[in-house]
Design a protein around this motif. Structure first.
Motif, PDB file in Angstrom:
ATOM      1  N   ASN A  14     -12.812  -4.166   3.589  1.00 47.03           N
ATOM      2  CA  ASN A  14     -12.690  -2.843   4.200  1.00 47.03           C
ATOM      3  C   ASN A  14     -12.590  -1.786   3.107  1.00 47.03           C
ATOM      4  OD1 ASN A  14     -10.205  -0.803   5.068  1.00 47.03           O
ATOM      5  ND2 ASN A  14     -11.757  -1.026   6.654  1.00 47.03           N
ATOM      6  N   LEU A  15     -13.111  -0.591   3.381  1.00 46.62           N
ATOM      7  CA  LEU A  15     -13.013   0.504   2.415  1.00 46.62           C
ATOM      8  C   LEU A  15     -11.816   1.399   2.696  1.00 46.62           C
ATOM      9  CD1 LEU A  15     -16.745   1.644   2.057  1.00 46.62           C
ATOM     10  CD2 LEU A  15     -15.518  -0.184   0.848  1.00 46.62           C
ATOM     11  N   PHE A  16     -11.667   1.834   3.946  1.00 51.81           N
ATOM     12  CA  PHE A  16     -10.600   2.761   4.325  1.00 51.81           C
ATOM     13  C   PHE A  16      -9.954   2.278   5.616  1.00 51.81           C
ATOM     14  CE2 PHE A  16     -13.822   5.247   2.091  1.00 51.81           C
ATOM     15  CZ  PHE A  16     -13.080   5.926   1.138  1.00 51.81           C
ATOM     16  N   THR A  17      -8.634   2.328   5.673  1.00 51.12           N
ATOM     17  CA  THR A  17      -7.933   1.941   6.888  1.00 51.12           C
ATOM     18  C   THR A  17      -6.720   2.825   7.098  1.00 51.12           C
ATOM     19  OG1 THR A  17      -6.906   0.095   8.086  1.00 51.12           O
ATOM     20  CG2 THR A  17      -6.484   0.216   5.725  1.00 51.12           C
ATOM     21  N   THR A  18      -6.275   2.889   8.341  1.00 53.17           N
ATOM     22  CA  THR A  18      -5.019   3.575   8.656  1.00 53.17           C
ATOM     23  C   THR A  18      -3.897   2.539   8.689  1.00 53.17           C
ATOM     24  OG1 THR A  18      -5.289   3.267  11.038  1.00 53.17           O
ATOM     25  CG2 THR A  18      -6.238   5.280  10.066  1.00 53.17           C
ATOM     26  N   PRO A  19      -2.636   2.982   8.511  1.00 52.96           N
ATOM     27  CA  PRO A  19      -1.519   2.034   8.567  1.00 52.96           C
ATOM     28  C   PRO A  19      -1.432   1.318   9.910  1.00 52.96           C
ATOM     29  CG  PRO A  19      -0.800   4.131   7.632  1.00 52.96           C
ATOM     30  CD  PRO A  19      -2.185   4.351   8.164  1.00 52.96           C
ATOM     31  N   GLN A  20      -1.659   2.058  11.000  1.00 58.59           N
ATOM     32  CA  GLN A  20      -1.519   1.433  12.323  1.00 58.59           C
ATOM     33  C   GLN A  20      -2.567   0.352  12.553  1.00 58.59           C
ATOM     34  OE1 GLN A  20      -1.988   4.718  11.745  1.00 58.59           O
ATOM     35  NE2 GLN A  20      -3.353   5.667  13.267  1.00 58.59           N
ATOM     36  N   ALA A  21      -3.752   0.526  11.980  1.00 56.06           N
ATOM     37  CA  ALA A  21      -4.791  -0.496  12.127  1.00 56.06           C
ATOM     38  C   ALA A  21      -4.390  -1.778  11.415  1.00 56.06           C
ATOM     39  CB  ALA A  21      -6.116   0.022  11.583  1.00 56.06           C
ATOM     40  N   VAL A  22      -3.824  -1.642  10.213  1.00 52.54           N
ATOM     41  CA  VAL A  22      -3.366  -2.829   9.477  1.00 52.54           C
ATOM     42  C   VAL A  22      -2.294  -3.552  10.261  1.00 52.54           C
ATOM     43  CG1 VAL A  22      -2.300  -3.683   7.359  1.00 52.54           C
ATOM     44  CG2 VAL A  22      -3.944  -1.800   7.248  1.00 52.54           C
ATOM     45  N   HIS A  23      -1.341  -2.795  10.778  1.00 52.48           N
ATOM     46  CA  HIS A  23      -0.252  -3.402  11.546  1.00 52.48           C
ATOM     47  C   HIS A  23      -0.796  -4.143  12.766  1.00 52.48           C
ATOM     48  CE1 HIS A  23       3.264  -2.143   9.382  1.00 52.48           C
ATOM     49  NE2 HIS A  23       2.940  -0.863   9.441  1.00 52.48           N
ATOM     50  N   LEU A  24      -1.746  -3.529  13.471  1.00 56.78           N
ATOM     51  CA  LEU A  24      -2.281  -4.156  14.677  1.00 56.78           C
ATOM     52  C   LEU A  24      -2.972  -5.477  14.350  1.00 56.78           C
ATOM     53  CD1 LEU A  24      -2.924  -4.082  17.720  1.00 56.78           C
ATOM     54  CD2 LEU A  24      -5.040  -2.873  17.135  1.00 56.78           C
ATOM     55  N   SER A  60       0.830  -1.200   0.000  1.00 56.84           N
ATOM     56  CA  SER A  60       0.000   0.000   0.000  1.00 56.84           C
ATOM     57  C   SER A  60       0.859   1.242   0.000  1.00 56.84           C
ATOM     58  CB  SER A  60      -0.895   0.000   1.249  1.00 56.84           C
ATOM     59  OG  SER A  60      -1.470   1.253   1.408  1.00 56.84           O
ATOM     60  N   GLN A  61       0.559   2.161  -0.945  1.00 57.25           N
ATOM     61  CA  GLN A  61       1.249   3.437  -0.937  1.00 57.25           C
ATOM     62  C   GLN A  61       0.402   4.454  -0.205  1.00 57.25           C
ATOM     63  OE1 GLN A  61       2.556   4.891  -4.690  1.00 57.25           O
ATOM     64  NE2 GLN A  61       3.566   6.657  -3.828  1.00 57.25           N
ATOM     65  N   VAL A  62       0.910   4.934   0.908  1.00 56.55           N
ATOM     66  CA  VAL A  62       0.207   5.910   1.715  1.00 56.55           C
ATOM     67  C   VAL A  62       0.569   7.297   1.202  1.00 56.55           C
ATOM     68  CG1 VAL A  62      -0.179   6.709   4.075  1.00 56.55           C
ATOM     69  CG2 VAL A  62       0.372   4.322   3.645  1.00 56.55           C
ATOM     70  N   HIS A  63      -0.280   8.264   1.439  1.00 56.60           N
ATOM     71  CA  HIS A  63      -0.001   9.638   1.040  1.00 56.60           C
ATOM     72  C   HIS A  63       1.318  10.110   1.649  1.00 56.60           C
ATOM     73  CE1 HIS A  63      -3.910  10.673  -0.891  1.00 56.60           C
ATOM     74  NE2 HIS A  63      -4.258   9.589  -0.240  1.00 56.60           N
ATOM     75  N   HIS A  64       1.846  11.187   1.118  1.00 58.47           N
ATOM     76  CA  HIS A  64       3.119  11.758   1.526  1.00 58.47           C
ATOM     77  C   HIS A  64       4.284  10.824   1.146  1.00 58.47           C
ATOM     78  CE1 HIS A  64       0.432  14.334   3.677  1.00 58.47           C
ATOM     79  NE2 HIS A  64       0.112  13.406   4.540  1.00 58.47           N
ATOM     80  N   ASN A  65       4.028   9.946   0.117  1.00 58.32           N
ATOM     81  CA  ASN A  65       5.072   9.104  -0.448  1.00 58.32           C
ATOM     82  C   ASN A  65       5.657   8.108   0.543  1.00 58.32           C
ATOM     83  OD1 ASN A  65       4.948  10.397  -3.014  1.00 58.32           O
ATOM     84  ND2 ASN A  65       6.152  12.096  -2.193  1.00 58.32           N
ATOM     85  N   ASN A  66       4.928   7.777   1.585  1.00 58.93           N
ATOM     86  CA  ASN A  66       5.367   6.718   2.482  1.00 58.93           C
ATOM     87  C   ASN A  66       4.928   5.378   1.934  1.00 58.93           C
ATOM     88  OD1 ASN A  66       6.485   8.494   4.352  1.00 58.93           O
ATOM     89  ND2 ASN A  66       4.530   8.781   5.395  1.00 58.93           N
ATOM     90  N   ILE A  67       5.812   4.379   1.984  1.00 59.69           N
ATOM     91  CA  ILE A  67       5.478   3.042   1.528  1.00 59.69           C
ATOM     92  C   ILE A  67       5.456   2.117   2.731  1.00 59.69           C
ATOM     93  CG2 ILE A  67       6.153   1.137   0.042  1.00 59.69           C
ATOM     94  CD1 ILE A  67       5.349   3.583  -1.504  1.00 59.69           C
ATOM     95  N   GLU A  68       4.306   1.480   2.946  1.00 55.62           N
ATOM     96  CA  GLU A  68       4.144   0.556   4.070  1.00 55.62           C
ATOM     97  C   GLU A  68       4.155  -0.867   3.542  1.00 55.62           C
ATOM     98  OE1 GLU A  68       3.946   3.242   7.272  1.00 55.62           O
ATOM     99  OE2 GLU A  68       3.999   1.047   7.253  1.00 55.62           O
ATOM    100  N   GLU A  69       5.007  -1.665   4.101  1.00 54.15           N
ATOM    101  CA  GLU A  69       5.068  -3.065   3.720  1.00 54.15           C
ATOM    102  C   GLU A  69       4.231  -3.877   4.713  1.00 54.15           C
ATOM    103  OE1 GLU A  69       6.580  -4.368   1.166  1.00 54.15           O
ATOM    104  OE2 GLU A  69       7.678  -2.645   0.433  1.00 54.15           O
ATOM    105  N   PHE A  70       3.172  -4.474   4.231  1.00 53.23           N
ATOM    106  CA  PHE A  70       2.277  -5.217   5.107  1.00 53.23           C
ATOM    107  C   PHE A  70       2.342  -6.718   4.889  1.00 53.23           C
ATOM    108  CE2 PHE A  70      -0.092  -1.073   4.684  1.00 53.23           C
ATOM    109  CZ  PHE A  70       0.172  -0.632   5.972  1.00 53.23           C
TER     110      PHE A  70
END
Length: 222
Positions: A181-191, A9-19
């Motif tokens: 899911n429609l919308f999630t935050t990075p921290q929710a995915v990690h949890l 998932s590419q998050v706004h502000h060019n952050n890349i989260e590896e899930f």
């Protein structure tokens, strides 16, 4: 890689989260981004909000069905030809986390007419803010089924973690849970994936700020 999915998932502000491989995200097209934009716009009327929400829900549900097992099936066409096709394996069900998850039920029924749908109600304790189970009505044979868990907005992940715990208490195998899911935050995915690494998460967007007004707007309880 499947053409309709992006594994990372590419998050706004060019952050890349590896899930990891259990996380799946709709490919962002102009159509999907328009739907997301309308749902985040505070000036959107309730009628338009429901219409666009239902469209995005349908896209997520359709992609969620691609995560279910299929079997080969030969059929005979009206012209007498044999066609090599596919059918769903039996043993799937939906579970909505009330109340916002109920917004996704019709989208699932539109795609799977006779699918069984259970419900889980979870509320936060006013003092401790801990997620607590209030009500659960699940198919009696849910332990033998693939479960499409429906919850459109995931901010902290606590509610989904509690729901997954309830499903596991009913002997559902972790790898048989697919969160729509429609919308999630990075921290929710990690949890969620830290607690349940074999659960599949499918979403349309990961963003630091989730549109938490979704349920109130959809059901008219603003």
């Amino acid at each position: 890689m499947e053409p309709d999915l992006i594994q990372n998932s590419q998050v706004h502000h060019n952050n890349i989260e590896e899930f990891g491989p259990k996380f799946k995200k709709l490919r962002i097209t102009d159509n999907v981004r328009e739907l997301q934009t309308v749902l985040r716009d505070k000036s959107t009327s309730r009628g338009d909000f429901i219409f666009f929400a239902d469209r995005l829900i349908r896209l997520v549900v359709e992609e969620g069905l691609n995560q279910l097992p299929y079997r080969t099936s030969k059929v005979t066409t009206p012209t007498g030809q044999v066609y090599d096709g596919l059918r769903y394996e039996k043993g799937n069900c939906g579970v909505s986390i009330m109340r916002s998850g109920e917004a996704m039920e019709q989208g699932l029924r539109d795609c799977c007419r006779s699918i069984r749908i259970g419900k889980i109600l979870i509320q936060s304790d006013e003092d401790t803010h801990e997620a607590k189970i209030v009500y659960a009505k699940l198919p009696p044979d849910i332990a033998d089924r693939k479960v499409l868990l429906m919850y459109p907005i995931m901010s902290t992940g606590n509610t989904v973690v509690k729901a997954c715990t309830i499903l596991k208490d009913h002997k559902v195998r972790e790898e048989n849970i697919i969160l729509l899911n429609l919308f999630t935050t990075p921290q929710a995915v990690h949890l969620v994936l830290n607690k349940f690494p074999e659960v599949t998460i499918l979403t349309s967007e990961v963003h630091p700020v989730a549109p938490n007004h979704f349920g109130q707007k959809y059901f008219g309880t603003e």
